[in-house]
Write an enzyme that holds these catalytic residues in place. Structure first.
Site: not given
Ligand code: 13P
Length: 251
Positions: A12-14, A100, A102, A170, A176, A214, A235-236
């Site tokens: 997920n590149w956000k 998600h 977020e 998640e 993050g 993470s 994510g990251g």
């Molecule tokens: P991180 O891997 O950066 O913690 O993010 C996870 C995430 O929200 C994937 O959707």
């Protein structure tokens, strides 16, 4: 990990990536996946919608799948700035992330909205990845399993099957932050999720439940070894091809 469930490693590149860097990243992932020739796992990347067409073209033929990060509940119409599941599909997506944390936090998405978005994904022929997860306060109050159960019951549409749905667990506090639950905590959450899914999907035993929060190359092997974990939502660490490929390798 039950081998009957094909592991899915999703990036997920956000809200990250401008054209040049994003295409380099996509090509890096595609090259790695092509070289590995995996038949026993799926690799998905979810770039920002602006890059979906270009990324889908860049990874074409590599086996890398593309997805959206969100969709509107409607197919088309007067919804300025919104993007429908049909538009994602038309741009090369096969999957879409919905609910998600977020978006639940930033955009006030409720379980009912998430459920409607999952149904919109079905309408467009996309596979929705429905996200659930507890906050730190909920975990500290001992409410984790109850929160996950309520989110699942509210967010999973009627008629779900393993072919039509992926769930991603998640924990909000793990996203993050570099913090992760222990393997035992992940396994406990996933066992409960699968139990709840038994009442929501006709073949819950075959439905994939991803862990996210993470995940990186160095902890993927351990986290993905937990019972009932069928892949990762990253994510990251999905923003670096080598790191993301290391996670896919660990699956
Ligand atoms: P991180 O891997 O950066 O913690 O993010 C996870 C995430 O929200 C994937 O959707």
């Amino acid at each position: 990990m039950a081998r009957s469930r094909l592991p899915l490693i999703a990036g997920n590149w956000k809200m990250n990536g401008l054209r040049a860097d994003a295409l380099a990243l996509a090509r890096g992932v595609a090259d790695g996946v092509r070289l590995a020739g995996w038949k026993d796992r799926e690799v998905l990347i979810c770039p920002p919608a602006t890059l979906l067409i270009a990324v889908a073209e860049a990874v074409a033929g590599s086996g890398v799948l593309c997805g959206g990060q969100n969709c509107h509940v409607g197919a088309s119409g007067a919804h300025t700035g919104e993007i429908s599941a049909e538009m994602l599909s038309d741009s090369g997506a096969s999957h879409v992330i919905v609910g998600h944390s977020e978006r639940r936090a930033d955009c006030g998405e409720t379980d009912a909205i998430v459920r409607a978005k999952a149904e919109a994904a079905w309408r467009a022929g996309l596979l929705p990845i429905v996200c659930i997860g507890e906050t730190l306060a909920e975990r500290e109050a001992g409410r984790t399993l109850g929160v996950l159960e309520a989110q699942l019951k509210g967010s999973v549409p009627t008629g779900a099957t393993s072919a039509k749905l992926v769930v991603a667990y998640e924990p909000v506090w793990a996203i993050g932050t570099g913090k992760t639950p222990t393997v035992a905590e992940v396994a406990a959450a996933h066992a409960h999720i699968r139990e709840v899914l038994t009442g929501l999907a006709s073949d819950a035993g075959a439905l994939r439940v991803l862990y996210g929060g993470s995940v990186k190359g160095s902890n993927a092997g351990e986290l993905l070894s937990a019972d009932n974990v069928d892949g990762a939502l990253v994510g990251g660490a999905s923003l670096k091809a080598d790191e993301f490929l290391a996670i896919a390798k660990a699956a």
